[in-house]
Design an enzyme around this catalytic site. Structure first.
Site, PDB file in Angstrom:
ATOM      1  N   CYS A  10     -88.114   1.411   8.233  1.00 54.47           N
ATOM      2  CA  CYS A  10     -87.040   0.417   8.274  1.00 54.47           C
ATOM      3  C   CYS A  10     -87.155  -0.431   7.015  1.00 54.47           C
ATOM      4  O   CYS A  10     -87.836  -0.055   6.063  1.00 54.47           O
ATOM      5  CB  CYS A  10     -87.070  -0.408   9.560  1.00 54.47           C
ATOM      6  SG  CYS A  10     -88.472  -1.527   9.761  1.00 54.47           S
ATOM      7  N   ASN A  13     -90.660  -3.122   7.782  1.00 53.85           N
ATOM      8  CA  ASN A  13     -91.758  -2.582   8.579  1.00 53.85           C
ATOM      9  C   ASN A  13     -92.392  -3.622   9.510  1.00 53.85           C
ATOM     10  O   ASN A  13     -93.589  -3.633   9.713  1.00 53.85           O
ATOM     11  CB  ASN A  13     -92.814  -1.939   7.673  1.00 53.85           C
ATOM     12  CG  ASN A  13     -93.833  -1.089   8.408  1.00 53.85           C
ATOM     13  OD1 ASN A  13     -94.993  -1.058   8.028  1.00 53.85           O
ATOM     14  ND2 ASN A  13     -93.438  -0.401   9.455  1.00 53.85           N
ATOM     15  N   CYS A  15     -90.191  -4.710  12.493  1.00 59.86           N
ATOM     16  CA  CYS A  15     -89.447  -4.666  13.760  1.00 59.86           C
ATOM     17  C   CYS A  15     -89.209  -3.232  14.230  1.00 59.86           C
ATOM     18  O   CYS A  15     -89.890  -2.746  15.125  1.00 59.86           O
ATOM     19  CB  CYS A  15     -88.099  -5.377  13.629  1.00 59.86           C
ATOM     20  SG  CYS A  15     -88.184  -7.153  13.343  1.00 59.86           S
ATOM     21  N   ARG A  16     -88.243  -2.570  13.620  1.00 61.47           N
ATOM     22  CA  ARG A  16     -87.805  -1.268  14.119  1.00 61.47           C
ATOM     23  C   ARG A  16     -88.824  -0.156  13.912  1.00 61.47           C
ATOM     24  O   ARG A  16     -89.125   0.589  14.847  1.00 61.47           O
ATOM     25  CB  ARG A  16     -86.462  -0.893  13.480  1.00 61.47           C
ATOM     26  CG  ARG A  16     -85.356  -1.875  13.853  1.00 61.47           C
ATOM     27  CD  ARG A  16     -84.101  -1.640  13.078  1.00 61.47           C
ATOM     28  NE  ARG A  16     -84.298  -2.027  11.667  1.00 61.47           N
ATOM     29  CZ  ARG A  16     -83.387  -1.842  10.724  1.00 61.47           C
ATOM     30  NH1 ARG A  16     -82.239  -1.258  11.010  1.00 61.47           N
ATOM     31  NH2 ARG A  16     -83.625  -2.241   9.481  1.00 61.47           N
ATOM     32  N   SER A  17     -89.348  -0.017  12.708  1.00 63.76           N
ATOM     33  CA  SER A  17     -90.258   1.122  12.470  1.00 63.76           C
ATOM     34  C   SER A  17     -91.598   0.984  13.192  1.00 63.76           C
ATOM     35  O   SER A  17     -92.093   1.985  13.732  1.00 63.76           O
ATOM     36  CB  SER A  17     -90.432   1.398  10.976  1.00 63.76           C
ATOM     37  OG  SER A  17     -90.891   0.287  10.265  1.00 63.76           O
ATOM     38  N   ASP A 125     -80.718  -3.930  13.437  1.00 60.15           N
ATOM     39  CA  ASP A 125     -81.834  -4.789  13.051  1.00 60.15           C
ATOM     40  C   ASP A 125     -81.828  -6.032  13.946  1.00 60.15           C
ATOM     41  O   ASP A 125     -80.911  -6.841  13.872  1.00 60.15           O
ATOM     42  CB  ASP A 125     -81.721  -5.189  11.589  1.00 60.15           C
ATOM     43  CG  ASP A 125     -82.967  -5.884  11.064  1.00 60.15           C
ATOM     44  OD1 ASP A 125     -83.824  -6.297  11.880  1.00 60.15           O
ATOM     45  OD2 ASP A 125     -83.087  -6.015   9.833  1.00 60.15           O
TER      46      ASP A 125
END
Length: 161
Positions: A10, A13, A15-17, A125
């Site tokens: 993301c 690095n 939140c999402r990933s 996001d």
């Protein structure tokens, strides 16, 4: 024994990933494949290098049994394109950043994280939103990780055994 590797990417690095990494790691453990598949995460930008995942990501993940506490943000390195068999971007912006950097002969490794859920789907996001956004991200990533796991099993005989 063949080792397969997946990198989730993301923007920063945090939140999402890292959430995707935690979800996939848990799914692989449940499937008995953790010793056969390496999972990592990174960001296209280095704003948060060395930091732990966002506290809201950690809390949301923990509420579903995923542990993100040991993860630390890092930026995608040029070596990652050759080192990982599958590189999954959270959204089209990060995918475009990866495509610009990735050598031409490795472009087929780049995909969107939510590809198993439908072409062009992106992980929103949650960083600037409320806690509900982190739950939505988990919902999407749980479904996508299951989809990727099924695809990998169907393509790689050694994962099915």
């Amino acid at each position: 024994m063949k080792i397969f590797s997946i990198l989730f990417v993301c923007h920063g690095n945090i939140c999402r990933s890292p959430t995707a990494e935690g979800v996939m790691r848990a799914r692989l453990a449940q499937a008995g494949l953790l010793s056969r598949v390496v999972v990592d995460s990174a960001g296209t930008h280095g704003y948060h290098v060395g930091e732990a995942p966002d506290a809201r990501s950690v809390k949301a993940a923990a509420s579903r049994g995923y542990d993100l506490a040991s993860q630390r943000a890092r930026q995608v390195a040029d070596e990652d394109f050759a080192a990982f068999d599958l590189i999954l971007a959270a959204d089209s912006r990060n995918l475009a950043d990866l495509r610009r950097r990735c050598p031409a002969h490795l472009q087929d490794r780049l995909h969107l994280m939510l590809e198993p859920l439908g072409e062009g789907r992106e992980v929103p996001d949650p960083y600037y939103g409320g806690c509900r956004g982190f739950e939505e991200v988990l919902d999407l990533l749980e479904a996508a990780c299951e989809g990727w796991l099924e695809q990998l099993r169907s393509r790689h005989d050694w994962m099915a055994s």
